[in-house]
Write a protein that holds these residues in place. Structure first.
Motif, PDB file in Angstrom:
ATOM      1  N   UNK A 183      54.559 -68.926 -64.524  1.00  7.30           N
ATOM      2  CA  UNK A 183      55.087 -67.916 -65.092  1.00  7.30           C
ATOM      3  C   UNK A 183      55.291 -68.095 -66.727  1.00  7.30           C
ATOM      4  N   UNK A 184      55.536 -69.444 -67.135  1.00  7.60           N
ATOM      5  CA  UNK A 184      55.832 -69.684 -68.763  1.00  7.60           C
ATOM      6  C   UNK A 184      54.212 -69.301 -69.302  1.00  7.60           C
ATOM      7  N   UNK A 227      58.469 -74.319 -56.561  1.00  2.80           N
ATOM      8  CA  UNK A 227      59.196 -73.695 -57.583  1.00  2.80           C
ATOM      9  C   UNK A 227      58.807 -74.082 -58.989  1.00  2.80           C
ATOM     10  N   UNK A 228      58.438 -75.584 -59.232  1.00  2.00           N
ATOM     11  CA  UNK A 228      58.004 -75.888 -60.696  1.00  2.00           C
ATOM     12  C   UNK A 228      56.692 -75.264 -61.056  1.00  2.00           C
ATOM     13  N   UNK A 284      53.535 -66.849 -72.284  1.00  2.00           N
ATOM     14  CA  UNK A 284      53.083 -67.181 -73.564  1.00  2.00           C
ATOM     15  C   UNK A 284      51.676 -66.490 -73.918  1.00  2.00           C
ATOM     16  N   UNK A 285      50.823 -66.478 -72.853  1.00  2.00           N
ATOM     17  CA  UNK A 285      49.548 -65.743 -73.109  1.00  2.00           C
ATOM     18  C   UNK A 285      49.486 -64.322 -73.413  1.00  2.00           C
ATOM     19  N   UNK A 286      50.458 -63.731 -72.662  1.00  2.00           N
ATOM     20  CA  UNK A 286      50.758 -62.225 -72.923  1.00  2.00           C
ATOM     21  C   UNK A 286      51.180 -62.053 -74.512  1.00  2.00           C
ATOM     22  N   UNK A 287      52.333 -62.988 -74.837  1.00  3.65           N
ATOM     23  CA  UNK A 287      52.746 -63.074 -76.123  1.00  3.65           C
ATOM     24  C   UNK A 287      51.597 -62.954 -77.174  1.00  3.65           C
ATOM     25  N   UNK A 288      50.899 -63.947 -77.014  1.00  5.08           N
ATOM     26  CA  UNK A 288      49.636 -64.469 -77.898  1.00  5.08           C
ATOM     27  C   UNK A 288      48.862 -63.052 -77.793  1.00  5.08           C
ATOM     28  N   UNK A 289      48.494 -62.606 -76.861  1.00  2.74           N
ATOM     29  CA  UNK A 289      47.680 -61.453 -77.034  1.00  2.74           C
ATOM     30  C   UNK A 289      48.181 -60.272 -77.683  1.00  2.74           C
ATOM     31  N   UNK A 290      49.540 -60.003 -77.343  1.00  2.00           N
ATOM     32  CA  UNK A 290      49.902 -58.708 -78.161  1.00  2.00           C
ATOM     33  C   UNK A 290      49.996 -58.960 -79.459  1.00  2.00           C
TER      34      UNK A 290
END
Length: 116
Positions: A71-72, A64-65, A76-82
């Motif tokens: 997922x985090x 789970x961890x 984070x990578x997706x937000x940075x790329x966008x």
């Protein structure tokens, strides 16, 4: 005979229709109770049951961890790329910040500048 054995079970009286219980029902219940007690007395717990259950719980907790960390990282990578993509879409030529001949916008004189 214990107190629990002497106490009648729920539903041991006449059934809901008011009919009396069939003959031999008490003997059948007693035999069934004795058989179930003998069966339960023969069941021994696995000596490693706690260790096995705890190990399984720890594996699930680690999984789970790990899933949460991945997922985090993906978010984070997706937000940075966008964000980089949006910044890259800005026009490359410098925009006009000030327009005019450099005169003060107010009608009156401007404050004197201190020169070092």
């Amino acid at each position: 005979m214990t107190h629990r054995d002497a106490t009648p079970s729920r539903g041991t009286g006449p059934d809901r229709t008011g009919h009396p219980r069939p003959p031999g029902a008490e003997r059948t219940e007693r035999e069934l109770r004795d058989a179930l007690q003998a069966l339960a007395g023969g069941v021994l717990p696995d000596p490693d049951a706690y260790r096995t259950a705890r190990g399984e719980w720890l594996r699930r907790e680690r999984r789970r961890r790990l899933v949460l960390a991945v997922l985090v990282a993906v978010v984070f990578a997706l937000a940075t790329l966008i964000g980089l993509w949006v910044l890259n879409q800005a026009p490359s030529d410098p925009g006009v910040i000030f327009s005019g001949d450099g005169a003060a916008a107010a009608d009156g004189p401007s404050l004197p500048r201190l020169r070092p």
